[in-house]
Design an enzyme around this catalytic site. Sequence first.
Site, PDB file in Angstrom:
ATOM      1  N   ASP A 149      56.993 -34.455  -1.616  1.00 16.98           N
ATOM      2  CA  ASP A 149      56.046 -34.111  -0.557  1.00 16.98           C
ATOM      3  C   ASP A 149      54.656 -34.583  -0.968  1.00 16.98           C
ATOM      4  OD1 ASP A 149      54.489 -32.957   1.421  1.00 16.98           O
ATOM      5  OD2 ASP A 149      54.875 -30.890   0.802  1.00 16.98           O
ATOM      6  N   HIS A 191      58.896 -32.569   2.552  1.00 19.48           N
ATOM      7  CA  HIS A 191      58.069 -31.885   3.538  1.00 19.48           C
ATOM      8  C   HIS A 191      58.823 -31.717   4.862  1.00 19.48           C
ATOM      9  CE1 HIS A 191      54.039 -30.490   4.732  1.00 19.48           C
ATOM     10  NE2 HIS A 191      54.440 -30.822   5.940  1.00 19.48           N
ATOM     11  N   SER A 251      53.667 -25.770   6.334  1.00 16.06           N
ATOM     12  CA  SER A 251      52.865 -26.964   6.580  1.00 16.06           C
ATOM     13  C   SER A 251      51.524 -26.599   7.209  1.00 16.06           C
ATOM     14  CB  SER A 251      53.665 -27.946   7.455  1.00 16.06           C
ATOM     15  OG  SER A 251      52.999 -29.180   7.575  1.00 16.06           O
TER      16      SER A 251
END
EC number: 3.1.1.-
Length: 407
Positions: free
Chosen positions: A347, A377, A193
């Site tokens: 995501d 995610h 991320s």
Amino acid sequence: MWDLALIFLAAACVFSLGVTLWVICSHFFTVHIPAAVGHPVKLRVLHCIFQLLLTWGMIFEKLRICSMPQFFCFMQDLPPLKYDPDVVVTDFRFGTIPVKLYQPKASTCTLKPGIVYYHGGGGVMGSLKTHHGICSRLCKESDSVVLAVGYRKLPKHKFPVPVRDCLVATIHFLKSLDAYGVDPARVVVCGDSFGGAIAAVVCQQLVDRPDLPRIRAQILIYAILQALDLQTPSFQQRKNIPLLTWSFICYFFFQNLDFSSSWQEVIMKGAHLPAEVWEKYRKWLGPENIPERFKERGYQLKPHEPMNEAAYLEVSVVLDVMCSPLIAEDDIVSQLPETCIVSCEYDALRDNSLLYKKRLEDLGVPVTWHHMEDGFHGVLRTIDMSFLHFPCSMRILSALVQFVKGL
């Protein structure tokens, strides 16, 4: 006195129950869980817990008790760490930057791969503790030395402080590989991320450093790679799917980059940048760069609205390659090392990975791509969450281990 205390306690309980019910109702009214996501009930429970922590953090922030990021980080770091007997963990600092070093316990004379890991969390949450299990497993299963970097983050530190902290820590590590038994020809930068964005930036920043060992590979796990276009197919299709919903994306962007929240609609419509900027970067950001199969479900091409000059003056930092590594120039991207990219279908940031993959491949950089069809995610973080564990997290870890072993 006791009556007053009981009244206060009862009021606190009722208020807490009300907050919990509000979070649950909000979840069911605003969040979409596709049937194809593995273990949808688990995901609902995980997201409700996540939202409950965020909501209490916001309440404490309004009451001026502490900021939301401080509350969230306090809560996430409460569980005790679990140590693997086969991994030696050492805590120390590079100057003021805290790091954790993970080394396989079995001593050998051979040099091992080195992995510098930057945790995710949007610069809001995440820590050395939250990613301890991931780093420990990565160390043990890939037989590598792992250095996890505890960069500074919100509320006190905004962009580009986290990136600079990680760059400084990485340079320290590269200058002392012998001390850690790391092979200078097999150093990998890795992140998930927000940490994936940092890994991409660090890699780009180090391509012109002949005084340092060259980075052998980069691993980008559902990384945030550009902050220009928030109308890609995945943003449109997945913006209401946890854990990265549209509201949290806005909070992350506006807090980290210090934007006024009043520009949310302007940015959504693409009116924060001039037409010539969109034209310049269309070759890298345009939807034609995304495979057709990812545009079949709920995507509508929307023209960018005329530029709002006031917004542009405030948000033009999104054009900084330290903020949007996907738009770095060809002469930098072409020098990048072998890359492993992990993307998740559910995501909102999925297309960041697809666009960067294409850029790298077009410039001759070898790319290994793993797409998790049932992933969302933040799923890697569930690897140590017992009953909230998702099998997809183990597949991601296995892919990373195989990639490192193959270097």
